[in-house]
Write an enzyme that holds these catalytic residues in place. Structure first.
Site, PDB file in Angstrom:
ATOM      1  N   CYS A   1       0.851  -1.186   0.000  1.00 22.01           N
ATOM      2  CA  CYS A   1       0.000   0.000   0.000  1.00 22.01           C
ATOM      3  C   CYS A   1       0.890   1.240   0.000  1.00 22.01           C
ATOM      4  CB  CYS A   1      -0.916  -0.017   1.221  1.00 22.01           C
ATOM      5  SG  CYS A   1      -1.943   1.465   1.375  1.00 22.01           S
TER       6      CYS A   1
ATOM      7  N   CYS B   1       0.384   3.128   3.591  1.00 23.74           N
ATOM      8  CA  CYS B   1       0.813   2.607   4.898  1.00 23.74           C
ATOM      9  C   CYS B   1       1.832   1.476   4.826  1.00 23.74           C
ATOM     10  CB  CYS B   1      -0.403   2.148   5.705  1.00 23.74           C
ATOM     11  SG  CYS B   1      -1.172   0.634   5.092  1.00 23.74           S
TER      12      CYS B   1
ATOM     13  N   CYS C   1      -7.561  -0.813   1.435  1.00 22.79           N
ATOM     14  CA  CYS C   1      -6.581  -1.324   2.395  1.00 22.79           C
ATOM     15  C   CYS C   1      -7.231  -1.363   3.774  1.00 22.79           C
ATOM     16  CB  CYS C   1      -5.354  -0.419   2.402  1.00 22.79           C
ATOM     17  SG  CYS C   1      -4.119  -0.879   3.644  1.00 22.79           S
TER      18      CYS C   1
ATOM     19  N   CYS D   1      -5.385   1.237   6.413  1.00 23.43           N
ATOM     20  CA  CYS D   1      -5.479   2.703   6.329  1.00 23.43           C
ATOM     21  C   CYS D   1      -6.685   3.210   5.551  1.00 23.43           C
ATOM     22  CB  CYS D   1      -4.199   3.284   5.740  1.00 23.43           C
ATOM     23  SG  CYS D   1      -3.984   2.927   3.986  1.00 23.43           S
TER      24      CYS D   1
ATOM     25  N   CYS E   1      -8.397  -5.662  -9.746  1.00 20.14           N
ATOM     26  CA  CYS E   1      -7.973  -4.636 -10.694  1.00 20.14           C
ATOM     27  C   CYS E   1      -7.562  -3.415  -9.870  1.00 20.14           C
ATOM     28  CB  CYS E   1      -9.146  -4.339 -11.628  1.00 20.14           C
ATOM     29  SG  CYS E   1      -8.771  -3.187 -12.933  1.00 20.14           S
TER      30      CYS E   1
END
EC number: 1.8.4.12
Length: 132
Positions: free
Chosen positions: A47, A50, A96, A99, A119
């Site tokens: 990510c 984070c 995510c 976060c 995707c």
């Protein structure tokens, strides 16, 4: 609820304009423009906000859609799914877990072993290459 919470000003200071638009405002980059749509390097896709380890390169495949596509998350507990009814469509948004960053969408037209296609916007990811 996300584990990591920051103010809008903190996210804007951390991310570039496109990363902020995609991850914090649920934006979408244009197909075939993101830095990872055609990347074949081995590693972990984290990510951008984070650092959570979201996907592994072994699960990435060429779906022809112009965005990085994966058939399996690194750990399903790190990905949250939400119904997205924007633009007159019904889709499944993925974010995510740690976060709340918007990552992209998941579709049921992927390859074995899951039949899923995550995707994902390149702007929401950072590739940590193996061995580095």
């Amino acid at each position: 609820m996300p584990k990591i919470e920051k103010t809008d000003a903190e996210w804007r200071a951390q991310l570039d304009e496109n990363e902020y638009r995609v991850t914090r405002q649920k934006g979408t980059e244009r197909a075939f423009t993101g830095k990872y749509w055609d990347t074949h390097d081995d590693g972990t896709y984290r990510c951008i906000c984070c650092g959570a380890p979201l996907f592994r390169s072994e699960t990435k495949f060429d779906s022809g859609c112009g965005w990085p596509s994966f058939h399996t998350p690194n750990d399903e507990k790190l990905i949250d799914e939400h119904v997205d009814q924007s633009f007159g469509m019904i889709r499944t948004e993925v974010t995510c877990h740690d976060c709340g960053a918007h990552l992209g969408h998941v579709f049921d037209d992927g390859p074995a072993p899951t039949g899923l296609r995550y995707c994902i916007n390149s702007a929401s990811l950072k590739l940590e290459k193996d061995g580095k």
